[in-house]
Structure formats: C-alpha cells, structure tokens
Design a protein around this motif. Structure first.
Motif, PDB file in Angstrom:
ATOM      1  N   GLY A  19     -34.312 -29.462 -39.608  1.00 49.60           N
ATOM      2  CA  GLY A  19     -33.008 -29.370 -38.949  1.00 49.60           C
ATOM      3  C   GLY A  19     -33.109 -28.936 -37.504  1.00 49.60           C
ATOM      4  O   GLY A  19     -32.370 -29.411 -36.644  1.00 49.60           O
ATOM      5  N   SER A  29     -32.611 -35.795 -41.587  1.00 47.79           N
ATOM      6  CA  SER A  29     -32.262 -34.821 -42.624  1.00 47.79           C
ATOM      7  C   SER A  29     -32.248 -35.455 -44.008  1.00 47.79           C
ATOM      8  O   SER A  29     -32.745 -34.874 -44.973  1.00 47.79           O
ATOM      9  CB  SER A  29     -30.892 -34.208 -42.325  1.00 47.79           C
ATOM     10  N   LEU A  59     -31.680 -26.676 -44.020  1.00 42.50           N
ATOM     11  CA  LEU A  59     -30.943 -27.479 -43.038  1.00 42.50           C
ATOM     12  C   LEU A  59     -29.686 -26.754 -42.573  1.00 42.50           C
ATOM     13  O   LEU A  59     -29.353 -26.755 -41.386  1.00 42.50           O
ATOM     14  CB  LEU A  59     -30.555 -28.833 -43.643  1.00 42.50           C
TER      15      LEU A  59
END
Length: 74
Positions: A19, A29, A59
């Motif tokens: 991320g 992602s 993330l």
C-alpha cells in the motif's frame, strides 16, 4: 486452526509495504491480495481467507498513514 504471529506480522507488513509503495494503486493492491490468498490457500481455504484479511489490514494501515502524512493538522 493455528494462527502464528510470525505470519500475521508478515502478511500485515507485506500489505502495508504494498500500500505504501504503490501509493494506493487499486490494481497493485488487488494483485497483492490475490497472491496473499493463494499463498495462504496452500494450507487450506480458511488460511487463504485469514491471509487475505491480514494483507487487507496492512493495506488499510498504509492508507491511514499516507492520509495522515498529507493532511496538515496543526
């Protein structure tokens, strides 16, 4: 089912790094999330789900850190 803290740290760290370095790119992602789930799936479906959740948490952490770094709250 056994959850190891080493793997929790590994997957959350991998998600955070993905991320952070991808700057929130959705494609990177999703690819990372899929790879984490595939690696976890080698131990079973439940581990694939747990691995994807751990990666997603990483993330989310990276997104929060990037957002806090951009906003100049004084």
């Amino acid at each position: 089912m056994y959850i190891s803290m080493k793997y929790v740290i590994l997957y959350v760290g991998a998600g955070a790094a993905t991320g952070w370095f991808s700057k929130g790119d959705r494609t990177a992602s999703l690819i990372g999330l899929g790879v984490a789930a595939l690696i976890g799936a080698s131990f079973g479906i439940s581990y694939a789900l747990i691995s994807a959740i751990e990666f997603g948490i990483g993330l989310g952490l990276a997104a929060m850190l990037r957002k806090n770094k951009k906003s100049p709250d004084a």
